[in-house]
Motif scaffolding. Structure first.
Motif, PDB file in Angstrom:
ATOM      1  N   PRO A   1      -0.827 -20.561  -6.594  1.00  0.00           N
ATOM      2  CA  PRO A   1      -0.689 -19.107  -6.451  1.00  0.00           C
ATOM      3  C   PRO A   1      -1.947 -18.436  -5.902  1.00  0.00           C
ATOM      4  O   PRO A   1      -3.058 -18.971  -5.991  1.00  0.00           O
ATOM      5  N   LEU A   2      -1.713 -17.258  -5.358  1.00  0.00           N
ATOM      6  CA  LEU A   2      -2.789 -16.432  -4.823  1.00  0.00           C
ATOM      7  C   LEU A   2      -3.128 -15.349  -5.852  1.00  0.00           C
ATOM      8  O   LEU A   2      -2.235 -14.783  -6.485  1.00  0.00           O
TER       9      LEU A   2
ATOM     10  N   GLY B   1     -11.406  -9.503  -2.462  1.00  0.00           N
ATOM     11  CA  GLY B   1     -10.766 -10.568  -1.691  1.00  0.00           C
ATOM     12  C   GLY B   1      -9.789 -11.315  -2.574  1.00  0.00           C
ATOM     13  O   GLY B   1      -9.315 -10.768  -3.573  1.00  0.00           O
ATOM     14  N   SER B   2      -9.506 -12.551  -2.210  1.00  0.00           N
ATOM     15  CA  SER B   2      -8.527 -13.301  -2.993  1.00  0.00           C
ATOM     16  C   SER B   2      -8.938 -14.761  -3.114  1.00  0.00           C
ATOM     17  O   SER B   2      -9.827 -15.228  -2.386  1.00  0.00           O
TER      18      SER B   2
ATOM     19  N   ALA C   1       2.818  -2.411  -3.523  1.00  0.00           N
ATOM     20  CA  ALA C   1       2.037  -1.597  -2.592  1.00  0.00           C
ATOM     21  C   ALA C   1       2.927  -0.564  -1.920  1.00  0.00           C
ATOM     22  O   ALA C   1       4.125  -0.797  -1.719  1.00  0.00           O
TER      23      ALA C   1
ATOM     24  N   PRO D   1       3.125   1.046   4.465  1.00  0.00           N
ATOM     25  CA  PRO D   1       2.317   1.723   5.493  1.00  0.00           C
ATOM     26  C   PRO D   1       3.176   2.609   6.415  1.00  0.00           C
ATOM     27  O   PRO D   1       2.700   3.625   6.919  1.00  0.00           O
TER      28      PRO D   1
ATOM     29  N   ARG E   1       3.296   6.139   5.353  1.00  0.00           N
ATOM     30  CA  ARG E   1       1.998   6.724   5.088  1.00  0.00           C
ATOM     31  C   ARG E   1       2.011   8.240   5.258  1.00  0.00           C
ATOM     32  O   ARG E   1       1.521   8.979   4.414  1.00  0.00           O
TER      33      ARG E   1
END
Lengths: 98, 325
Positions: A10-11, A28-29, A65, A68, A71
């Motif tokens: 996983p991230l 970051g990740s 999230a 976009p 937006r």
């Protein structure tokens, strides 16, 4: 790749508090099998020079999230409401600092 | 790395002109593009290629230097070299994570490195034969990298630009530790000075090649420049690097191995001799002195690490199951 399992590593998104008094912010990740290893990896990757005093790791998949493409409809309305800012109001200089 | 990252990039894109114009207007307005923003497929593909190859360069770049960790001449040098090699690993990870925001997986990028589909900087296909090479790499290879990377801090793609800012901050230590190593040798015994000179002689041309093919042969520059992925041309950066480096070599009392090198008052820069681009393309295409060993080492690391990745996932799975009970 022979190693199909690794597709599943996983991230995690990494957030660091630079010092007490400041908020954690995104840096970051990392990939890691679990939260313990994610914290260790985040420490090694993102804090080699005293960048922080605290780390959060959050599974990337858990983040929702805003889109976009939306937006403008989300954030544009605030741009026209200049009366929300103190500089919109005229106060004579004689009143002094307010 | 860097300018070479665009080698093999494919900027072709099929969106309608209206979409491309709107995108270009954002770029011209110096707005950063962020991961989920609409973007032309050619922009995305170019960045995946460049960031991926940049990340591979950092990771493969650990190998020539790792070669000298156990033989560093003092504890101080060893600690610095360990820290530097660890930084390169970190830089690779920042960059992989930036590339992943474009929808490419780590596994896919690793596979492309191991199969040779993705490249890494040609410079890492040269061997590190003497301790002086560790100094030369820090001074020149990292110096060239900094020259390339500083403009990338203003790249139009947000995650890449942010990764580059972190990297540039750390890279300065690399260059200074390298220069210090070369300086000690250059100011040491005649044998030590000869060792430093010999290393400079071997690395000078390959370092100039790091900036990528000359502008006359570089097809990707135009589109990448318009998209502000790239801010300077390969030749512009190469010139800046030569101009910055010549006085550093003079200070050390070392000679840059180029009989044509001379100051040009008109252009306020140094003229320098031709670069062997045939050698460059041979190395890029896999025929450099160390290409085979570099990829073999990465393949071995990937294969030897398989059980660790599997065990970590199995352990995480077991802990989740126990917590659910």
């Amino acid at each position: 790749m022979s190693d199909a399992n690794s597709e599943l590593t996983p991230l995690w998104e990494v957030f660091i508090r630079p010092r007490t008094g400041l908020a954690h912010s995104h840096v970051g990740s990392v990939h890691a099998a679990d939260e313990v290893m994610a914290l260790q990896a985040a420490r090694d990757v993102y804090t080699r020079r005293g960048e922080g005093v605290s780390i959060w790791v959050v599974p990337s998949a858990s983040i929702t999230a805003s889109d976009p493409a939306q937006r403008d409809e989300n954030f544009e309305p605030a741009a026209s409401k200049i009366y929300r800012h103190p500089s919109f109001y005229d106060i004579p200089d004689d009143v002094g600092h307010m | 790395m860097y300018s070479q990252g665009l080698i093999g990039a494919d900027g072709r894109t099929a969106e309608d002109q209206d979409f491309l114009n709107r995108f270009q207007a954002r770029i011209d307005d110096e707005q950063k593009i962020e991961p989920n923003d609409p973007m032309p497929e050619g922009y995305r593909r170019t960045l995946v290629r460049q960031i991926g190859q940049h990340a591979h360069s950092e990771i493969v770049g650990m190998l020539p230097e790792g070669n000298w960790i156990t033989r560093a001449p003092s504890l101080r040098r060893k600690a610095s070299l360990l820290a530097k090699v660890q930084d390169e690993g970190g830089h690779g990870l920042y960059l992989y994570s930036a590339a992943e925001t474009l929808g490419v997986s780590r596994e896919q990028m690793t596979e492309e490195l191991l199969t040779g589909k993705a490249k890494y900087s040609s410079i890492f296909n040269y061997p590190t034969l003497s301790w002086a090479d560790i100094g030369t790499i820090g001074w020149l290879v990292d110096g060239a990298a900094i020259m390339n990377q500083i403009p990338l801090c203003r790249c139009s793609y947000g995650p890449y630009a942010r990764a580059m800012i972190r990297i540039c901050k750390e890279e300065s230590f690399h260059q200074r530790q390298g220069y210090e190593i070369v300086m000690k040798l250059a100011q040491g015994s005649p044998e030590q000075k000869a060792m430093a000179q010999e290393s400079l002689d071997r690395f000078w041309q390959p370092v100039l090649m790091m900036f990528g093919p000359p502008d006359s042969e570089s097809q990707n520059t135009d589109q990448s420049t318009r998209w502000k992925i790239k801010r300077f041309t390969n030749d512009e950066l190469r010139q800046k690097f030569v101009d910055a480096t010549v006085p550093q070599a003079e200070f050390l009392g070392l000679t840059i191995p180029d009989p044509d090198l001379k100051w040009n008052e008109d252009k306020q820069g140094f003229d320098f001799g031709p670069i062997d681009w045939d050698e460059f393309w041979r190395v890029v295409k896999g025929k450099g002195p160390m290409n085979r060993q570099r990829v073999e080492a990465r393949q071995k690391a990937w294969d030897d690490g398989a059980w660790v990745r599997e065990a970590a996932l199995a352990h995480a799975e077991k802990r989740r199951a126990m917590a659910a009970e």
